[in-house]
Design a protein around this motif. Structure first.
Motif: not given
Length: 271
Positions: A12-13, A18-19, A217-223
């Motif tokens: 996510s960028t 916002l987040v 892996a999505v969790l590590g990429a979006n920690l």
């Protein structure tokens, strides 16, 4: 089989405000009705932040786990631990089914095609909307069952709740609380605390199953994203708790149910 495992994890960028703000809104919605709000966060992860279904479920599960860990001490402060401990056989009864259900639900989720998972999530959101309406607008009675039937129903109900919680990435309190009240004649306040005690190990089992799969892996990429949204959810839940009673449940609950139903329609139409 084409599912979310075949996709590279999306990073996510989106901006921090916002987040955090999205998490706060979700937390406030949940806080106003005494829940964590994960059922509202899931469609937001998909529609606003663009995560694929399974990735959104895993991120939602991680945030739900954080929220439950924070909420548990506060809940036990409100309801004495000794009062909750008296009902430990109920927690064990439900866990006997929910732990198996969580493992099975996570296993099914990672094997589903993305298109199928979207439809399953939509159906479960309709279920959550119905549970929300029943729990908050109807007076829950108690099923007078013999002990053997009570225990059997507890295991079966626990299994089903574990499956739903694993597939949606939620704690499952929306279903656990009315189940505890109906089957075991526990008051709703104590049932809320018991639901957290059942939810925590159930979520950990689902997490363990998801961790065996590449999609984790999505969790590590979006920690960072996960931490910020979880922080927003906790802050929002506190605010929602302060607003408890400000808005009439006769208006709030149907409105939240409509949000879930609208989200379900969007997921069914998701490509």
């Amino acid at each position: 089989m084409a599912n979310d495992n075949d996709l590279a994890p999306i990073r996510s960028t989106h901006s921090t405000p916002l987040v955090f703000g999205a998490g706060a809104v979700i937390g406030a919605l949940g806080g106003m009705i005494g829940l964590g709000g994960a059922e509202f966060r899931l469609p937001l992860l998909i529609s606003l932040f663009g995560f694929a279904a399974l990735s959104a479920v895993i991120l939602n599960k991680a945030m739900s786990l954080v929220v439950v860990l924070v909420a548990l001490p506060a809940r036990l402060a409100a309801v004495p631990a000794s009062e909750v401990a008296v009902h430990w056989p109920i927690a064990i009864n439900l866990l006997a089914g929910s732990l198996l259900g969580a493992w099975a639900g996570a296993s099914w989720a990672v094997r589903m095609r993305s298109s199928t998972l979207y439809k399953v999530l939509a159906a479960l959101m309709v279920l959550m909307a119905a549970a929300l309406l029943v729990t908050h607008t109807a007076t829950l009675g108690t099923l007078a069952l013999p002990l053997w039937a009570q225990v059997s129903c507890g295991v079966v109900a626990g299994f089903g709740i574990g499956v739903v919680a694993a597939i949606m990435g939620v704690a499952g309190g929306e279903l656990l609380i009315p189940t505890i009240v109906l089957l075991f004649a526990v008051d709703i306040k104590t049932a809320g605390s018991l639901s957290l005690l059942v939810s925590l190990p159930t979520m950990l089992v689902a997490f363990a199953r998801y961790s065996r799969d590449g999609s984790f892996a999505v969790l590590g990429a979006n920690l960072r994203f996960t931490v910020i949204m979880a922080a927003g959810s906790i802050a929002g839940a506190v605010l929602g708790g302060l607003l408890l009673g400000v808005f009439s449940e006769l208006v709030l609950i149907p409105a939240l149910a409509v949000i879930l139903l609208a989200s379900a329609v969007k997921l069914v139409r998701h490509d």
